[in-house]
Design an enzyme around this catalytic site. Sequence first.
Site, short mmCIF file in Angstrom:
data_model
loop_
_atom_site.label_atom_id
_atom_site.label_comp_id
_atom_site.label_asym_id
_atom_site.label_seq_id
_atom_site.Cartn_x
_atom_site.Cartn_y
_atom_site.Cartn_z
N ASP A 228 0.85 -1.19 0.00
CA ASP A 228 0.00 0.00 0.00
C ASP A 228 0.89 1.25 0.00
O ASP A 228 2.11 1.17 0.17
CB ASP A 228 -0.92 -0.02 1.24
N HIS A 367 -10.05 -1.43 -7.61
CA HIS A 367 -10.03 -0.41 -6.55
C HIS A 367 -9.22 0.83 -6.95
O HIS A 367 -9.68 1.96 -6.78
CB HIS A 367 -9.48 -1.04 -5.27
FE1 N7H Z 1 -7.27 2.07 -1.10
N1 N7H Z 1 -6.20 -2.60 -0.65
O1 N7H Z 1 -5.40 -3.24 -0.09
O2 N7H Z 1 -7.00 -3.13 -1.40
N2 N7H Z 1 -5.73 0.92 -1.78
N3 N7H Z 1 -7.74 0.66 0.26
N4 N7H Z 1 -8.72 3.30 -0.33
N5 N7H Z 1 -6.73 3.55 -2.39
C1 N7H Z 1 -4.80 1.29 -2.72
O3 N7H Z 1 -1.65 2.51 -5.11
C2 N7H Z 1 -7.23 -0.62 0.36
C3 N7H Z 1 -9.53 3.02 0.73
C4 N7H Z 1 -7.38 4.77 -2.56
O4 N7H Z 1 -3.53 6.58 -7.15
C5 N7H Z 1 -3.88 0.22 -2.92
O5 N7H Z 1 -0.85 3.13 -3.17
C6 N7H Z 1 -7.86 -1.29 1.46
C7 N7H Z 1 -10.51 4.08 0.90
C8 N7H Z 1 -6.67 5.56 -3.52
O6 N7H Z 1 -3.84 4.84 -8.42
C9 N7H Z 1 -4.27 -0.81 -2.12
C10 N7H Z 1 -8.73 -0.40 2.04
C11 N7H Z 1 -10.25 4.99 -0.11
C12 N7H Z 1 -5.60 4.79 -3.94
C13 N7H Z 1 -5.46 -0.38 -1.41
C14 N7H Z 1 -8.65 0.81 1.27
C15 N7H Z 1 -9.11 4.51 -0.85
C16 N7H Z 1 -5.67 3.53 -3.23
C17 N7H Z 1 -2.72 0.19 -3.91
C18 N7H Z 1 -9.64 -0.56 3.21
C19 N7H Z 1 -10.97 6.27 -0.42
C20 N7H Z 1 -4.55 5.18 -4.98
C21 N7H Z 1 -1.50 0.90 -3.38
C22 N7H Z 1 -9.50 -1.50 4.12
C23 N7H Z 1 -12.25 6.47 -0.24
C24 N7H Z 1 -5.03 4.95 -6.39
C25 N7H Z 1 -1.32 2.29 -3.94
C26 N7H Z 1 -4.04 5.50 -7.39
C27 N7H Z 1 -4.76 2.51 -3.37
C28 N7H Z 1 -6.27 -1.16 -0.55
C29 N7H Z 1 -9.43 1.91 1.54
C30 N7H Z 1 -8.53 5.17 -1.91
C31 N7H Z 1 -3.52 -2.14 -2.04
C32 N7H Z 1 -7.65 -2.72 1.94
C33 N7H Z 1 -11.60 4.13 1.97
C34 N7H Z 1 -7.04 6.97 -3.97
#
Ligand code: N7H
Length: 502
Positions: A228, A367
């Site tokens: 992440d 996501h």
């Molecule tokens: Fe997310 N996951 O493990 O699945 N997220 N996220 N997120 N997220 C990202 O690119 C995860 C949540 C964003 O710029 C990665 O840095 C999990 C909320 C945004 O291309 C992974 C949860 C919100 C990005 C996860 C969670 C977001 C992002 C890839 C909750 C907003 C960047 C790593 C438990 C409402 C997208 C990375 C980009 C990336 C996960 C929550 C938003 C692995 C498990 C609530 C904007």
Amino acid sequence: MRLNINPTLLSLALCAGIVSATRLNAARSLEPRRKTSLLIDPAAQPDLPTAKAAKAAANAVSLNLTDIQGDILIGMKKNKELFFFFGIENATEFKAKLKSDILPLVTTTTQLLNVSTQPTTALNIAFSQTGLFALNITDNLNDAPFAGGQLADIGNLGDPGTTNWVPQFVGTDIHGVILLASDTVDNINTELASIQSKLGDCITEIYSLQGAARPGNEQGHEHFGFLDGISNPAVQGFQTPFPGQAVVPTGEILVGEDGDSFSRPAWAKDGSFLVFRQLKQIVPEFNKFLLDNPIHIPALTPEQGSELLGARMIGRWKSGAPVFLAPLVDDPVLGADPTRNNNFTYVLPGQTVANTTDQSKCPFSAHIRKTRPRADIGLPETNNHHIVRGGIPYGPEVTAAEAASNTTTIDRGLAFVCYQSSTAAGFQFLQNLWADNTQFVHSGVGFDPIIGANQGAQRAVSGLDPTNPSRTITLATDFVVSRGGEYFFSPSLSAIANTLSV
Ligand code: N7H
């Protein structure tokens, strides 16, 4: 041993305008020097700028990084972090102690950028709307979700009511949150005990949550196993972008800076809205779902088919490699390379705009595509829906018994934190209008399979199977369960000194 100056004298001097932010920071530099960073630094996450580079970038846009709380711009690099939610019992006493005892401990952005200026334990503080009211600050910050509090916003977030919420988040009693970050829980506990003894009865603890980076090779990975914190926007005045990083005007994250179009009280400048959500992850159930539903491609084993399904749900492999650049199998070398792992726009080779039907390399529902659609909504990426994510995992590793029974019995997940200058354009928009919107970015796409929420009802997701992208997969359970949270404002140090504590 901490700062060797009398906090009461310091607060009197701050009050009288005798101690400027520069001198306060000079005093902070008297703290004992750290030899190792309190932050983690996985290879795949972009490095923070050096203090010197950040200063040059900040000077170019007249940004004062020594007045901005340290957590806002640094992203997901914390090792151990405690969230201490409190209520204010005696506002007059609290204000006095905020100035004399807490303000000298508030860690700035500049301090965090150099190991030798980092404190043993970093401290930041933020206030809810009811917290500002308790301090008799009635100015309108012009952020509707913040003003109403997270509970009142529940209808926009897809939560199935408050059944799964931590009871202490149900209501508006939480006035503020203190964030304590360090490399050990012992350091955090020592600092917490010290500030609790200073604050005494003028606050009460309402709830706290201890976060920690996962152990060993999982450091930097969230509980489903995916790396992440790779893609956070590059904020002008702070860092130079890595290839593919969104570049956002300072005011998209910091209130009152260029790009923030709302009218705000002057004191709010250089603060940021902090969204906190305790997001439980049901990891054994997620793993079982992947195992039961491998994508069938002749070249892949069933295990690889399961890994591919998980990677397409997120848009990245566990290593951080984007599926758009590595569509069939993980590429850990790509994943670990911050100069390449974010360098894509969803425009297919040989094309000039994002294809509106082709999901072979990455589903529209993934996501990371739902929460940052890049070229899907046009380039250059001038929309104002970027957030800086600063959360940390919480809870222990999955136990053998949980893995064997495919059932979660211990609460674990993500202590989700994000910063933005508008909660409505940032977090709320991403959750409500992108992740939960089944017609975004094209009709029939369905929910974001990770965070998309349908008030607890099952969720349809398309595009996950590259052999049949129109196939809809129905997710009977939420793998991420909201346990609630609150909306806060993280003020600048000068706002704490000159407005919140007087
Ligand atoms: Fe997310 N996951 O493990 O699945 N997220 N996220 N997120 N997220 C990202 O690119 C995860 C949540 C964003 O710029 C990665 O840095 C999990 C909320 C945004 O291309 C992974 C949860 C919100 C990005 C996860 C969670 C977001 C992002 C890839 C909750 C907003 C960047 C790593 C438990 C409402 C997208 C990375 C980009 C990336 C996960 C929550 C938003 C692995 C498990 C609530 C904007």
